[in-house]
Structures are given as C-alpha cells and as structure tokens.
Design an enzyme around this catalytic site. Structure first.
Site, PDB file in Angstrom:
ATOM      1  N   HIS A 108      37.512  30.457  43.567  1.00  0.00           N
ATOM      2  CA  HIS A 108      37.111  30.803  42.196  1.00  0.00           C
ATOM      3  C   HIS A 108      38.211  30.448  41.192  1.00  0.00           C
ATOM      4  O   HIS A 108      37.919  30.077  40.052  1.00  0.00           O
ATOM      5  CB  HIS A 108      36.842  32.306  42.082  1.00  0.00           C
ATOM      6  CG  HIS A 108      35.500  32.743  42.573  1.00  0.00           C
ATOM      7  ND1 HIS A 108      34.346  32.563  41.842  1.00  0.00           N
ATOM      8  CD2 HIS A 108      35.131  33.379  43.712  1.00  0.00           C
ATOM      9  CE1 HIS A 108      33.321  33.068  42.513  1.00  0.00           C
ATOM     10  NE2 HIS A 108      33.765  33.573  43.652  1.00  0.00           N
ATOM     11  N   ASP A 115      29.479  32.828  41.882  1.00  0.00           N
ATOM     12  CA  ASP A 115      28.582  33.808  42.474  1.00  0.00           C
ATOM     13  C   ASP A 115      27.302  33.791  41.652  1.00  0.00           C
ATOM     14  O   ASP A 115      27.356  33.748  40.415  1.00  0.00           O
ATOM     15  CB  ASP A 115      29.208  35.200  42.445  1.00  0.00           C
ATOM     16  CG  ASP A 115      30.502  35.275  43.244  1.00  0.00           C
ATOM     17  OD1 ASP A 115      30.616  34.524  44.242  1.00  0.00           O
ATOM     18  OD2 ASP A 115      31.387  36.060  42.880  1.00  0.00           O
ATOM     19  N   GLU A 179      28.708  36.617  52.406  1.00  0.00           N
ATOM     20  CA  GLU A 179      28.277  36.945  51.042  1.00  0.00           C
ATOM     21  C   GLU A 179      27.127  36.019  50.648  1.00  0.00           C
ATOM     22  O   GLU A 179      27.337  34.814  50.477  1.00  0.00           O
ATOM     23  CB  GLU A 179      29.431  36.781  50.039  1.00  0.00           C
ATOM     24  CG  GLU A 179      30.605  37.715  50.273  1.00  0.00           C
ATOM     25  CD  GLU A 179      31.747  37.485  49.290  1.00  0.00           C
ATOM     26  OE1 GLU A 179      31.668  36.523  48.487  1.00  0.00           O
ATOM     27  OE2 GLU A 179      32.715  38.252  49.329  1.00  0.00           O
ATOM     28  N   HIS A 182      27.758  33.971  47.171  1.00  0.00           N
ATOM     29  CA  HIS A 182      28.926  33.117  46.936  1.00  0.00           C
ATOM     30  C   HIS A 182      28.644  31.674  47.354  1.00  0.00           C
ATOM     31  O   HIS A 182      28.184  31.417  48.462  1.00  0.00           O
ATOM     32  CB  HIS A 182      30.129  33.648  47.719  1.00  0.00           C
ATOM     33  CG  HIS A 182      31.349  32.780  47.589  1.00  0.00           C
ATOM     34  ND1 HIS A 182      32.316  33.002  46.625  1.00  0.00           N
ATOM     35  CD2 HIS A 182      31.755  31.693  48.287  1.00  0.00           C
ATOM     36  CE1 HIS A 182      33.267  32.093  46.755  1.00  0.00           C
ATOM     37  NE2 HIS A 182      32.947  31.277  47.748  1.00  0.00           N
TER      38      HIS A 182
END
Length: 199
Positions: A108, A115, A179, A182
């Site tokens: 990120h 996300d 996740e 993500h």
C-alpha cells in the site's frame, strides 16, 4: 517521498480522476479496527499510475458484467508512517499476521495495492460474509470452500467475492490468502526494490 508531496510526482494518480468508482477510505475516519482517524489532514486517495490503470480496467469489466454496480475503494495509498501505527496497535498479538511488518513495508505504501468491495445499483455494499478488516478465518479466500461446506459462508456471499476477484484479477491485480478485500499488483519483492515508497 512524503505523502504531503505526492501531488508533485507524476508516478501517482488521484482516485478522483478514475470514473465509475466510489471512495470511502476507512483509515480517514473511525470506521476501522483502530477506531480512529489515522490519515488526518493527509490526502491518501492516490495510487501508482500502473495500479490506477488496472483499477480502470476493473471498472470497465464490472460495468460489462453487472451494469449499475460500482467498485468501492476502502484504502489505497497508505503512508509508511501509518503502517507503523497499525503494526504498533496490534502489539505482540497473533493478529499481526494481517498487517505487513513495516521493516519490509506494505505494498500500500508504494501505491500498488488497494482494498475494495462492491456496491450494488442502489449504492449498498454487497454482503461478503465478513467485514473489511475483519481479522478472522471467515475473511480468508483460501478457506472459502470449507466455510461454504460448513454454512458459515453462503453461496451468495461467495458469488459476491468471486465477482469482486474476477474484475480485479481482470485488471491485473492479484489477491492474498487471508483478506478478500486486498488486491495488489506485481511481485512484492520487485515493488519494494524498484518502486517509490511514500512516508
């Protein structure tokens, strides 16, 4: 490079220039697992140009597959200093597996991850079976078959996740095993070695 200076760097593109998405950066408010605004006055609605182009492709695919639906961006650029706060917040707990060690750096922080979830035509978030940043096994894509068999994930929730993954993968992103929200681009080691990290 500091986040305050990102607008001067042509490698990055603001999310507001990407038509067809909705934006709700969860770390810019209290609706996150820390429970407070971590971005403050920082404008973190940025992606690296390459990731922004991938997001545009994902938007186009979604428009073809599910007219009226939109991608909702929940996080994009996350300055390294904020990554350190997330890491520190979790302390020496098992939940640290969900946050990249600042010693390595989060993708990120290079603007190469985001996300996201999906909104229906009425602007409502699709049910993914678990919430954003819900740090439980129910959020793990690689365990979805088990959750489906156990009934803890419904076929509709699974279809929603598959639709999200389909358009994001079609845009050139890849997911991770724990996740569903993500998505990142390129090999992590390559990104950390060759891309500019924002602090």
């Amino acid at each position: 490079m500091r986040c305050e200076d990102i607008h001067t760097n042509e490698q990055f593109r603001h999310l507001s220039t990407i038509p067809g998405i909705a934006i709700d950066l969860r770390y810019a408010g209290a609706n996150n697992f820390v429970g407070r605004d971590l971005y403050g006055s920082l404008d973190c609605a940025w992606l690296h140009q390459r990731a922004a182009q991938g997001l545009e492709r994902a938007v186009e695919l979604l428009a073809q597959q599910a007219p009226g639906h939109r991608l909702l961006v929940l996080d994009a650029l996350r300055p390294h200093r904020v990554q350190e706060q997330l890491w520190d917040h979790l302390g020496d707990t098992a939940l640290r597996r969900y946050v990249a060690d600042p010693a390595r750096g989060s993708i990120h922080s290079f603007g190469m991850a985001l996300d996201a979830t999906l909104l229906d035509a009425g602007g409502r978030e699709l049910d993914m079976g678990s919430g954003f940043d819900e740090m439980t096994e129910l959020s793990h894509p690689h365990l979805e078959a088990r959750h489906l068999a156990a009934g803890s994930l419904t076929p509709e929730q699974h279809r929603n996740r598959e639709q999200l993954r389909g358009v994001m993968f079609g845009g050139g992103f890849q997911g991770i095993e724990d996740e569903w929200w993500h998505f990142e681009m390129l090999d992590r080691h390559h990104v950390r070695r060759h891309f500019l990290r924002v602090n």
